[in-house]
Design a protein around this motif. Structure first.
Motif, PDB file in Angstrom:
ATOM      1  N   ILE A 102       0.870  -1.179   0.000  1.00 54.35           N
ATOM      2  CA  ILE A 102       0.000   0.000   0.000  1.00 54.35           C
ATOM      3  C   ILE A 102       0.906   1.228   0.000  1.00 54.35           C
ATOM      4  N   LEU A 103       0.789   2.047  -1.022  1.00 55.95           N
ATOM      5  CA  LEU A 103       1.616   3.249  -1.135  1.00 55.95           C
ATOM      6  C   LEU A 103       0.977   4.452  -0.453  1.00 55.95           C
ATOM      7  N   GLY A 104      -0.338   4.424  -0.315  1.00 56.49           N
ATOM      8  CA  GLY A 104      -1.032   5.538   0.338  1.00 56.49           C
ATOM      9  C   GLY A 104      -2.534   5.396   0.192  1.00 56.49           C
ATOM     10  N   VAL A 105      -3.245   5.926   1.170  1.00 57.33           N
ATOM     11  CA  VAL A 105      -4.703   5.965   1.129  1.00 57.33           C
ATOM     12  C   VAL A 105      -5.124   7.424   1.069  1.00 57.33           C
ATOM     13  N   ASP A 106      -5.725   7.827  -0.039  1.00 59.22           N
ATOM     14  CA  ASP A 106      -6.091   9.223  -0.244  1.00 59.22           C
ATOM     15  C   ASP A 106      -7.428   9.571   0.389  1.00 59.22           C
ATOM     16  N   GLN A 107      -8.351   8.611   0.396  1.00 56.36           N
ATOM     17  CA  GLN A 107      -9.671   8.854   0.974  1.00 56.36           C
ATOM     18  C   GLN A 107     -10.359   7.523   1.237  1.00 56.36           C
ATOM     19  N   GLY A 108     -11.234   7.504   2.267  1.00 51.53           N
ATOM     20  CA  GLY A 108     -11.994   6.307   2.584  1.00 51.53           C
ATOM     21  C   GLY A 108     -11.294   5.409   3.597  1.00 51.53           C
ATOM     22  N   ASP A 109     -12.038   4.416   4.069  1.00 50.75           N
ATOM     23  CA  ASP A 109     -11.557   3.459   5.065  1.00 50.75           C
ATOM     24  C   ASP A 109     -11.197   2.159   4.371  1.00 50.75           C
ATOM     25  N   LEU A 110      -9.942   2.039   3.964  1.00 47.94           N
ATOM     26  CA  LEU A 110      -9.500   0.859   3.230  1.00 47.94           C
ATOM     27  C   LEU A 110      -9.605  -0.403   4.077  1.00 47.94           C
ATOM     28  N   ALA A 111      -9.358  -0.295   5.380  1.00 50.36           N
ATOM     29  CA  ALA A 111      -9.386  -1.474   6.248  1.00 50.36           C
ATOM     30  C   ALA A 111     -10.762  -2.126   6.285  1.00 50.36           C
ATOM     31  N   ALA A 112     -11.814  -1.339   6.040  1.00 51.57           N
ATOM     32  CA  ALA A 112     -13.176  -1.874   6.082  1.00 51.57           C
ATOM     33  C   ALA A 112     -13.683  -2.333   4.722  1.00 51.57           C
ATOM     34  N   ALA A 113     -12.922  -2.090   3.674  1.00 49.75           N
ATOM     35  CA  ALA A 113     -13.383  -2.400   2.312  1.00 49.75           C
ATOM     36  C   ALA A 113     -13.319  -3.898   2.039  1.00 49.75           C
ATOM     37  N   LYS A 114     -14.312  -4.403   1.334  1.00 49.63           N
ATOM     38  CA  LYS A 114     -14.377  -5.824   0.978  1.00 49.63           C
ATOM     39  C   LYS A 114     -14.124  -6.075  -0.504  1.00 49.63           C
ATOM     40  N   ARG A 115     -14.407  -5.088  -1.319  1.00 48.55           N
ATOM     41  CA  ARG A 115     -14.195  -5.221  -2.747  1.00 48.55           C
ATOM     42  C   ARG A 115     -13.666  -3.902  -3.303  1.00 48.55           C
ATOM     43  N   GLY A 116     -13.054  -3.968  -4.480  1.00 50.54           N
ATOM     44  CA  GLY A 116     -12.525  -2.762  -5.094  1.00 50.54           C
ATOM     45  C   GLY A 116     -12.353  -2.923  -6.589  1.00 50.54           C
ATOM     46  N   ARG A 117     -11.793  -1.904  -7.199  1.00 51.41           N
ATOM     47  CA  ARG A 117     -11.565  -1.899  -8.647  1.00 51.41           C
ATOM     48  C   ARG A 117     -10.198  -1.296  -8.918  1.00 51.41           C
ATOM     49  N   LEU A 118      -9.354  -2.028  -9.621  1.00 53.69           N
ATOM     50  CA  LEU A 118      -8.017  -1.562  -9.975  1.00 53.69           C
ATOM     51  C   LEU A 118      -8.060  -0.784 -11.284  1.00 53.69           C
ATOM     52  N   THR A 119      -7.420   0.367 -11.297  1.00 49.30           N
ATOM     53  CA  THR A 119      -7.377   1.172 -12.516  1.00 49.30           C
ATOM     54  C   THR A 119      -5.964   1.693 -12.741  1.00 49.30           C
ATOM     55  N   GLY A 120      -5.756   2.207 -13.940  1.00 51.44           N
ATOM     56  CA  GLY A 120      -4.485   2.826 -14.262  1.00 51.44           C
ATOM     57  C   GLY A 120      -4.335   4.230 -13.699  1.00 51.44           C
ATOM     58  N   TRP A 121      -5.433   4.819 -13.239  1.00 49.30           N
ATOM     59  CA  TRP A 121      -5.310   6.121 -12.580  1.00 49.30           C
ATOM     60  C   TRP A 121      -4.279   5.996 -11.471  1.00 49.30           C
ATOM     61  N   PHE A 122      -3.529   7.047 -11.269  1.00 50.74           N
ATOM     62  CA  PHE A 122      -2.602   7.031 -10.132  1.00 50.74           C
ATOM     63  C   PHE A 122      -2.662   8.350  -9.376  1.00 50.74           C
ATOM     64  N   TYR A 123      -2.805   9.444 -10.113  1.00 50.08           N
ATOM     65  CA  TYR A 123      -2.893  10.776  -9.512  1.00 50.08           C
ATOM     66  C   TYR A 123      -4.330  11.276  -9.617  1.00 50.08           C
ATOM     67  N   LEU A 124      -4.807  11.944  -8.591  1.00 48.83           N
ATOM     68  CA  LEU A 124      -6.183  12.446  -8.589  1.00 48.83           C
ATOM     69  C   LEU A 124      -6.271  13.891  -9.043  1.00 48.83           C
ATOM     70  N   THR A 125      -5.257  14.684  -8.746  1.00 50.57           N
ATOM     71  CA  THR A 125      -5.205  16.081  -9.189  1.00 50.57           C
ATOM     72  C   THR A 125      -3.758  16.417  -9.520  1.00 50.57           C
ATOM     73  N   PRO A 126      -3.521  17.520 -10.220  1.00 47.53           N
ATOM     74  CA  PRO A 126      -2.134  17.910 -10.492  1.00 47.53           C
ATOM     75  C   PRO A 126      -1.328  18.174  -9.223  1.00 47.53           C
ATOM     76  N   ALA A 127      -2.006  18.462  -8.115  1.00 44.07           N
ATOM     77  CA  ALA A 127      -1.291  18.665  -6.849  1.00 44.07           C
ATOM     78  C   ALA A 127      -0.501  17.419  -6.464  1.00 44.07           C
ATOM     79  N   ASP A 128      -1.011  16.230  -6.837  1.00 44.03           N
ATOM     80  CA  ASP A 128      -0.297  14.982  -6.534  1.00 44.03           C
ATOM     81  C   ASP A 128       1.018  14.885  -7.294  1.00 44.03           C
ATOM     82  N   LEU A 129       1.131  15.634  -8.387  1.00 41.10           N
ATOM     83  CA  LEU A 129       2.367  15.664  -9.159  1.00 41.10           C
ATOM     84  C   LEU A 129       3.367  16.664  -8.598  1.00 41.10           C
ATOM     85  N   GLY A 130       2.886  17.526  -7.708  1.00 42.35           N
ATOM     86  CA  GLY A 130       3.756  18.556  -7.146  1.00 42.35           C
ATOM     87  C   GLY A 130       4.126  19.632  -8.139  1.00 42.35           C
ATOM     88  N   VAL A 131       3.206  19.945  -9.056  1.00 44.60           N
ATOM     89  CA  VAL A 131       3.474  20.957 -10.080  1.00 44.60           C
ATOM     90  C   VAL A 131       2.452  22.088  -9.961  1.00 44.60           C
TER      91      VAL A 131
END
Length: 391
Positions: A102-131
């Motif tokens: 796990i590299l980081g949890v941006d939002q939500g309670d991952l410990a309580a999650a039972k299912r999910g969806r993997l995507t190629g998204w990695f950054y949510l906003t340009p702020a995550d790029l530090g630019v």
């Protein structure tokens, strides 16, 4: 009436009834397939089970699937897409599970999650790029659509890249490409378009497979040109690839386009529909009827489309001779959603203009995640050799 004749007539009637029933069934399935393609989904399927989460150790155990087995770094959406985490490399596998960091949890309670969806998204906003970036609005035919404006390293210039996301996702999908363009001196314009959940809806709230979305990309091109762009690279992901090809060949601002980059693109919707019908083991007639539903005005009664789609215009294998700008295509042969066959066919048809970077394990729009160094290297080299356009 003789008994034999009665039996024969009964057999004919029975056969016709079966044929009629089969035709009705095929038509019904075709309508379902057509609507699945063009109706924006309200929620994406969470298709991977989460076996366990250890936040202290920074590990997550997932069911083994084609996506969860891929090397690299990915997004994990969970709790009906209200939660988002970034996961990294595989540390252990069994026949049925995959353990990843796990590299980081941006939002939500991952410990309580039972299912999910993997995507190629990695950054949510340009702020995550530090630019640095600005939130702006593009005036599209349907109203203002949000976009991010990201300057290049070294300050504003005349070279711009317009990043266009794919079907059923939003503009953060394309942020992975921004750093390589920024380093190459390009201003990045990361856009939204009709019916994607951020930009204004069309009246019918249907995807047009690029046949109308290009108008919103055209508006972005107009914005770029009016703000000093003299060279534009159009970058399209998945259905965004179909969309930027329409913009290239239909926009009044196309003269400013220096080249096109296509990531896991749809360059021929007929080939894409053939693939979807085949993997679902549906009758071959389904694809033909789906296309008919898209092309005919009466088909709108079943699909909800306000206007027919020009499917022939969306086939760039057949239209390959019309291309007159350099194109880079990156596609994986095990894409799983959009077959690479049409991309390869376009590269074969136009070897003078189309450079093709073939992957074999990366799946759909996950090439950067799977092999970032190779992906960025291919784009960086292509940009470095892109002929400059004088206006």
């Amino acid at each position: 009436m003789p008994t034999r004749m009665k039996i024969a007539i009964g057999g004919v009637v029975g056969a016709l009834s079966l044929v009629g029933a089969a035709a009705v069934a095929t038509a019904a399935v075709s309508v379902i397939v057509a609507r699945k393609v063009i109706v924006p989904p309200s929620r994406r399927e969470e298709d991977v089970a989460i076996r366990s989460v250890d936040l202290d150790a920074g590990l997550i155990v997932l069911d083994a699937t084609a996506d969860s087995r891929l090397r690299g770094e990915y997004s994990l959406w969970f709790t009906r897409e209200t939660g988002h985490a970034r996961i990294g490399e595989i540390v252990a596998t069994t026949a049925t599970t995959v353990t990843r960091r796990i590299l980081g949890v941006d939002q939500g309670d991952l410990a309580a999650a039972k299912r999910g969806r993997l995507t190629g998204w990695f950054y949510l906003t340009p702020a995550d790029l530090g630019v640095p970036y600005d939130d702006i609005a593009i005036a599209t035919p349907l109203g203002d659509a949000p976009a991010w404006l990201i300057p290049p390293t070294g300050g504003p210039g005349t070279r711009w890249a317009i990043h266009v996301h794919g079907r059923a996702v939003r503009r953060p999908e394309t942020l992975r490409a921004v750093p390589i363009f920024r380093a190459a001196g390009f201003t990045s314009l990361v856009v939204s378009y009709r019916n994607d959940g951020e930009a204004p809806r069309s009246g019918d709230f249907r995807y047009a497979l690029g046949d109308r979305e290009w108008l919103d990309v055209d508006a972005a091109m107009r914005y770029a040109v009016s703000h000093g762009a003299t060279e534009i690279v159009l970058v399209g992901w998945s259905m965004g690839g179909a969309t930027v090809l329409q913009a290239l060949t239909r926009s009044v601002h196309a003269d400013a386009v220096a080249g096109v980059i296509l990531e896991s693109p749809v360059v021929d919707w007929i080939a894409a529909l053939d693939f979807q019908v085949r993997i679902r083991r549906l009758p071959v007639f389904v694809r033909s009827f789906v296309i008919l539903l898209f092309q005919k005005r009466w088909g709108g009664f079943f699909t909800g489309l306000a206007e027919p789609l020009d499917i022939d215009r969306l086939d760039f294998v057949s239209r390959a001779r019309e291309l007159d700008r350099p194109v880079l295509i990156l596609h994986s042969d095990d894409d799983g959603f959009v077959p690479s066959t049409a991309s390869r066919a376009l590269a074969v048809a136009r070897p003078d203009l189309v450079a093709y970077e073939a992957f074999d394990t990366a799946r759909h729009t996950k090439l950067w995640n799977y092999d970032r160094e190779r992906w960025e290297g291919a784009i960086g080299n292509w940009l470095a050799n892109l002929p400059r356009r004088d206006r």
